[in-house]
Design a protein around this motif. Structure first.
Motif, PDB file in Angstrom:
ATOM      1  N   UNK A   1      15.941  -0.181   4.784  1.00 16.02           N
ATOM      2  CA  UNK A   1      16.840  -0.884   5.693  1.00 16.02           C
ATOM      3  C   UNK A   1      17.157  -0.077   6.946  1.00 16.02           C
ATOM      4  N   UNK A   2      16.541   1.073   7.123  1.00 17.58           N
ATOM      5  CA  UNK A   2      16.689   1.824   8.366  1.00 17.58           C
ATOM      6  C   UNK A   2      15.790   1.211   9.437  1.00 17.58           C
ATOM      7  N   UNK A   3      16.120   1.399  10.701  1.00 16.88           N
ATOM      8  CA  UNK A   3      15.386   0.673  11.755  1.00 16.88           C
ATOM      9  C   UNK A   3      13.896   0.978  11.818  1.00 16.88           C
ATOM     10  N   UNK A   4      13.511   2.250  11.587  1.00 14.98           N
ATOM     11  CA  UNK A   4      12.102   2.595  11.688  1.00 14.98           C
ATOM     12  C   UNK A   4      11.258   1.877  10.652  1.00 14.98           C
ATOM     13  N   UNK A   5      11.686   1.918   9.398  1.00 13.88           N
ATOM     14  CA  UNK A   5      10.932   1.268   8.325  1.00 13.88           C
ATOM     15  C   UNK A   5      10.974  -0.249   8.458  1.00 13.88           C
ATOM     16  N   UNK A   6      12.142  -0.790   8.809  1.00 13.19           N
ATOM     17  CA  UNK A   6      12.256  -2.241   8.960  1.00 13.19           C
ATOM     18  C   UNK A   6      11.362  -2.742  10.084  1.00 13.19           C
ATOM     19  N   UNK A   7      11.318  -1.994  11.191  1.00  8.12           N
ATOM     20  CA  UNK A   7      10.471  -2.408  12.310  1.00  8.12           C
ATOM     21  C   UNK A   7       8.998  -2.364  11.935  1.00  8.12           C
ATOM     22  N   UNK A   8       8.585  -1.339  11.197  1.00 12.87           N
ATOM     23  CA  UNK A   8       7.178  -1.217  10.837  1.00 12.87           C
ATOM     24  C   UNK A   8       6.740  -2.327   9.890  1.00 12.87           C
ATOM     25  N   UNK A   9       7.679  -2.924   9.167  1.00 11.26           N
ATOM     26  CA  UNK A   9       7.327  -4.030   8.288  1.00 11.26           C
ATOM     27  C   UNK A   9       6.779  -5.216   9.078  1.00 11.26           C
ATOM     28  N   UNK A  10       7.152  -5.314  10.357  1.00 15.78           N
ATOM     29  CA  UNK A  10       6.651  -6.425  11.173  1.00 15.78           C
ATOM     30  C   UNK A  10       5.164  -6.294  11.464  1.00 15.78           C
ATOM     31  N   UNK A  11       4.620  -5.099  11.331  1.00 12.58           N
ATOM     32  CA  UNK A  11       3.193  -4.886  11.582  1.00 12.58           C
ATOM     33  C   UNK A  11       2.356  -5.087  10.333  1.00 12.58           C
ATOM     34  N   UNK A  12       2.979  -5.440   9.226  1.00 12.71           N
ATOM     35  CA  UNK A  12       2.266  -5.664   7.978  1.00 12.71           C
ATOM     36  C   UNK A  12       2.202  -7.156   7.686  1.00 12.71           C
ATOM     37  N   UNK A  13       1.500  -7.505   6.653  1.00 15.48           N
ATOM     38  CA  UNK A  13       1.406  -8.899   6.227  1.00 15.48           C
ATOM     39  C   UNK A  13       2.066  -9.056   4.875  1.00 15.48           C
ATOM     40  N   UNK A  14       2.243 -10.290   4.476  1.00 14.43           N
ATOM     41  CA  UNK A  14       2.868 -10.557   3.182  1.00 14.43           C
ATOM     42  C   UNK A  14       2.008 -10.058   2.030  1.00 14.43           C
ATOM     43  N   UNK A  15       0.680  -9.959   2.243  1.00 16.26           N
ATOM     44  CA  UNK A  15      -0.215  -9.494   1.184  1.00 16.26           C
ATOM     45  C   UNK A  15      -0.141  -7.985   0.979  1.00 16.26           C
ATOM     46  N   UNK A  16       0.379  -7.259   1.957  1.00 11.66           N
ATOM     47  CA  UNK A  16       0.432  -5.805   1.828  1.00 11.66           C
ATOM     48  C   UNK A  16       1.456  -5.343   0.794  1.00 11.66           C
ATOM     49  N   UNK A  17       2.483  -6.151   0.556  1.00  8.72           N
ATOM     50  CA  UNK A  17       3.502  -5.750  -0.393  1.00  8.72           C
ATOM     51  C   UNK A  17       4.444  -4.718   0.202  1.00  8.72           C
ATOM     52  N   UNK A  18       5.499  -4.421  -0.530  1.00 11.04           N
ATOM     53  CA  UNK A  18       6.488  -3.462  -0.058  1.00 11.04           C
ATOM     54  C   UNK A  18       6.258  -2.075  -0.618  1.00 11.04           C
ATOM     55  N   UNK A  19       7.202  -1.192  -0.323  1.00 15.93           N
ATOM     56  CA  UNK A  19       7.148   0.174  -0.825  1.00 15.93           C
ATOM     57  C   UNK A  19       7.671   0.192  -2.257  1.00 15.93           C
ATOM     58  N   UNK A  20       7.051   1.014  -3.107  1.00 11.72           N
ATOM     59  CA  UNK A  20       7.491   1.116  -4.499  1.00 11.72           C
ATOM     60  C   UNK A  20       8.942   1.566  -4.567  1.00 11.72           C
ATOM     61  N   UNK A  21       9.727   0.850  -5.340  1.00  8.63           N
ATOM     62  CA  UNK A  21      11.134   1.194  -5.519  1.00  8.63           C
ATOM     63  C   UNK A  21      12.053   0.629  -4.466  1.00  8.63           C
ATOM     64  N   UNK A  22      11.517  -0.118  -3.493  1.00  5.02           N
ATOM     65  CA  UNK A  22      12.321  -0.700  -2.422  1.00  5.02           C
ATOM     66  C   UNK A  22      12.124  -2.208  -2.404  1.00  5.02           C
ATOM     67  N   UNK A  23      13.118  -2.956  -1.958  1.00  5.41           N
ATOM     68  CA  UNK A  23      12.941  -4.412  -1.859  1.00  5.41           C
ATOM     69  C   UNK A  23      11.868  -4.762  -0.840  1.00  5.41           C
ATOM     70  N   UNK A  24      11.097  -5.771  -1.146  1.00  8.43           N
ATOM     71  CA  UNK A  24      10.017  -6.198  -0.251  1.00  8.43           C
ATOM     72  C   UNK A  24      10.613  -7.110   0.815  1.00  8.43           C
ATOM     73  N   UNK A  25      10.942  -6.544   1.968  1.00  8.26           N
ATOM     74  CA  UNK A  25      11.538  -7.330   3.042  1.00  8.26           C
ATOM     75  C   UNK A  25      10.529  -8.277   3.680  1.00  8.26           C
ATOM     76  N   UNK A  26       9.272  -7.870   3.703  1.00  8.24           N
ATOM     77  CA  UNK A  26       8.268  -8.671   4.372  1.00  8.24           C
ATOM     78  C   UNK A  26       8.419  -8.593   5.885  1.00  8.24           C
ATOM     79  N   UNK A  27       7.473  -9.167   6.616  1.00  9.18           N
ATOM     80  CA  UNK A  27       7.550  -9.106   8.084  1.00  9.18           C
ATOM     81  C   UNK A  27       8.798  -9.770   8.645  1.00  9.18           C
ATOM     82  N   UNK A  28       9.161 -10.930   8.107  1.00  5.37           N
ATOM     83  CA  UNK A  28      10.338 -11.628   8.617  1.00  5.37           C
ATOM     84  C   UNK A  28      11.625 -10.890   8.277  1.00  5.37           C
TER      85      UNK A  28
END
Length: 298
Positions: A244-271
Motif C-alpha cells: 500500500x506504499x506509493x511505489x509498490x502501488x504505482x508499479x502494480x499499474x504496469x502489471x496485468x491481472x495474470x501476473x498475480x500479486x506479491x506473496x503474503x500481500x493482497x493482490x491489488x491488481x492494476x486498478x
C-alpha cells in the motif's frame, strides 16, 4: 451638478465590489499558461526530462538483452523495467515544480498578482501534469525503442497492440505522470527543495526497503527458517504494508491481472494499485492547499 458625484459613487462601489475585482483578476487559463512557461523555462526541467528518457531507454535495453536468451522471452515483459528506475526522474521533476517559486522567492509576486492561492496551486498542478505527461510519453516511447534490438535478435516483432502490451504501456505512462504529481504535492507542502526531495525519495524508494529490512532484523533465526503457512488467506503484515506504499502501488499499474500479486500481500491488481496511488497523490496536494489557505507563505 449631481451627475458627477453619482458617477464617482458608482465607480467607487464597483471598485469595492469583490465580484468585479475577481472578474478582473487572473483567470485559471492564464495562470496555467504562466505556470507552464515558468516550468519549461527552468534548466532543471529540461535536464531532468532528458535524463528520465535516457534512463528509460538504457535500462530497458540492458534488461531486454539480458533476458533475450530465455526460451520464453517476451519483449512486452521488459517494458516496465525502464520505468521502474526512470520514475525517479518524474518524481524529482514534480518536486522542483512545487518548490521553484519558494526557492527563488517568486511566490511573493505570484500571490500578489493572484491572491487566490488555491487557484494558483490548481494551475500549477495542471501545468505540471502537462509537462509530466509529455515526459512520460517520451520515456515510454524510449522503453519501446529499448526492446526492439533484443526482439530483432530473436526474429520477433514488438506487438504494441496485442496481449498485455497496451495495458503495460498505459500503466507505465500513468505511473510516470503520477510520480510527477506526487512530487509536486510533496514539494508544495514542504516548500523547501532539499527536505521535499528527501521526503519524496524516502517515501517511494527508501521506506519499502527499510520496512522489509527492519522486519527481517526483528525476526529470530528460528522464525526466519520457519516456513510460512500456505494458502491465500495467509497475509504477511510487512508485505501488506509495503503493497500500500506509493511505489509498490504505482508499479502494480504496469502489471496485468495474470501476473498475480506479491506473496503474503493482497493482490491489488492494476486498478487497485492505481486507486491507492491516486490517494497518495491527493493527500499531499490537499495538505498543500490547506497550508496555503490557513498559513502565511513565508
Amino acid at each position: 451638478m449631481s451627475a458627477a458625484p453619482a458617477s464617482a459613487a458608482s465607480a467607487q462601489s464597483a471598485t469595492r465590489d469583490p465580484a468585479a475585482t475577481t472578474r478582473r483578476g487572473p483567470t485559471l487559463p492564464r495562470l496555467v499558461a504562466s505556470e507552464w512557461t515558468k516550468l519549461v523555462s527552468l534548466r532543471s526541467t529540461l535536464w531532468t526530462a532528458a535524463v528520465t528518457v535516457a534512463v528509460a531507454f538504457t535500462v530497458t535495453y540492458l534488461s531486454a538483452n539480458a533476458s533475450s536468451g530465455d526460451p520464453g522471452f517476451d519483449p512486452a515483459r521488459s517494458l516496465p523495467d525502464g520505468v521502474a528506475l526512470s520514475q525517479l526522474g518524474t518524481l524529482v521533476l514534480g518536486v522542483l515544480a512545487g518548490t521553484a517559486d519558494f526557492r527563488t522567492g517568486a511566490f511573493r509576486s505570484t500571490f500578489t498578482a493572484a491572491p487566490r492561492r488555491g487557484r494558483v496551486l490548481a494551475a500549477r498542478t495542471i501545468a505540471t501534469a502537462g509537462v509530466g505527461a509529455v515526459v512520460a510519453l517520451l520515456a515510454v516511447a524510449a522503453t519501446v525503442l529499448g526492446v526492439v534490438p533484443a526482439a530483432r535478435s530473436r526474429d520477433m516483432s514488438v506487438d504494441l497492440a496485442g496481449g498485455s502490451a497496451p495495458q503495460v504501456l498505459l500503466g507505465s505512462w500513468l505511473m510516470l505522470l503520477g510520480m510527477a504529481l506526487l512530487g509536486l504535492g510533496i514539494g508544495s507542502l514542504l516548500r523547501r527543495t532539499v527536505p521535499a526531495m528527501v521526503a519524496a525519495l524516502a517515501l517511494v524508494f527508501v521506506l519499502p526497503v527499510g520496512i522489509s529490512l527492519g522486519a527481517e532484523m526483528a525476526m529470530s533465526p528460528t522464525e526466519m527458517m520457519a516456513e510460512s503457512p500456505a494458502g491465500p488467506a495467509s497475509l504477511d503484515p510487512v508485505s501488506t504494508v509495503t503493497a500500500f506504499l506509493p511505489g509498490d502501488a504505482a508499479f502494480r499499474m504496469t502489471t496485468t491481472a495474470d501476473d498475480g500479486g506479491v506473496d503474503g500481500a493482497p493482490d491489488l491488481g492494476p486498478w487497485g494499485g492505481g486507486l491507492v496511488f491516486a490517494a497518495w497523490i491527493v493527500l499531499p496536494l490537499a495538505g498543500a492547499t490547506l497550508r496555503l489557505r490557513t498559513r502565511d507563505v513565508t
